[in-house]
Design a protein around this motif. Sequence first.
Motif, short mmCIF file in Angstrom:
data_model
loop_
_atom_site.label_atom_id
_atom_site.label_comp_id
_atom_site.label_asym_id
_atom_site.label_seq_id
_atom_site.Cartn_x
_atom_site.Cartn_y
_atom_site.Cartn_z
N ARG A 196 0.84 -1.21 0.00
CA ARG A 196 0.00 0.00 0.00
C ARG A 196 0.87 1.25 0.00
O ARG A 196 0.60 2.22 -0.72
CB ARG A 196 -0.94 0.00 1.21
CG ARG A 196 -1.92 -1.16 1.24
CD ARG A 196 -3.11 -0.89 2.16
NE ARG A 196 -2.74 -0.38 3.46
CZ ARG A 196 -2.52 -1.12 4.54
NH1 ARG A 196 -2.61 -2.46 4.45
NH2 ARG A 196 -2.22 -0.58 5.70
N VAL A 201 -1.37 4.02 -1.39
CA VAL A 201 -2.75 3.71 -1.00
C VAL A 201 -2.86 3.76 0.52
O VAL A 201 -2.10 3.08 1.22
CB VAL A 201 -3.18 2.32 -1.52
CG1 VAL A 201 -4.57 1.96 -1.00
CG2 VAL A 201 -3.15 2.29 -3.04
N LEU A 215 -5.18 2.62 -6.06
CA LEU A 215 -5.70 1.34 -5.57
C LEU A 215 -5.89 0.36 -6.72
O LEU A 215 -5.58 -0.83 -6.60
CB LEU A 215 -7.03 1.55 -4.83
CG LEU A 215 -7.71 0.28 -4.33
CD1 LEU A 215 -6.80 -0.54 -3.43
CD2 LEU A 215 -9.01 0.63 -3.60
#
Length: 304
Positions: A196, A201, A215
């Motif tokens: 992430r 993200v 994403l």
Amino acid sequence: MGGGTTVPRGPEATPDPVGERLREAEAAENFPVAMRVLPARHRRRLRAVYDVVRVIDDIGDESRGDEGAGSPDSRVAALEDLRSDLHRPFPTTAVLRRLALTAPDLPLEPLDRLIDANVQDQRVAEYDTWQSLLHYCTLSADPIGRLVLAIFEVPEDPALLVDSDRVCTALQLLEHLQDVSEDRGRGRIYLPAEDRAAFGVSPTDLDAAVASPALRDLVRHETARAVELLDAGSAITGRLRGWARLAVGGYVSGGRAAADALRRVDGEVLGRAEEAAHSRKRDVLRHLPAVLLSRRTTPRSPTR
């Protein structure tokens, strides 16, 4: 197959109110696509295992049925009670009694690992690294394949188990990607924190109505990693024969259909698109002939 302890034989189960819900849940899964043509004995054994696995998941998941209600501590206690019952000569839980009657030869160790996974779910909400997520899958996913091989009395073989674990882990990873929004609603994130961060993200991005470009990039990346594992493990179908080959081929085909669905939505797994990201049975059937006709190969080892 697996550890030394086996499911003990017990008295025949009486009808229970959980059964109807289990059949409804089973109908939504991909594996019955291949299971419908299996001999009755194999269907009964697979269904008995499926019911136990579903009940374990229900207890560990607060959003599925009455078994999952309560605090994390109460769910851990319920899981440990089920574990104790699993190891009794005559289990009192209906699904365990059915398993003891239908498949008394199956190893208990994979079911213990599935319980361990659900206990871990009460204590771990997300994973920092890809490797830590894969380790979780050794508890939550890999035991399923080992139980399936045991159901079909496939002789133990280290290479076969490696491939089985790869397929099961890939299926679990693809399911997590399909269920990003649903898992987030339960307070869980199965997208590794390091990934992430690399894609930019944040956890709050998972609460949005639509997936951000970052994403979607991350979902595409994780899908490719899962497919790499699936491709490597799919060599298992070339090592199996008879009904075992058909059953395992159904799982591999289900994984390919899941990857198709994620590609079809191009990484958009939030909001209304979440339903579109799930597999279609016709795609499972479309992949099944090629999977079953594949010959034994030795693909390159994936990153695991």
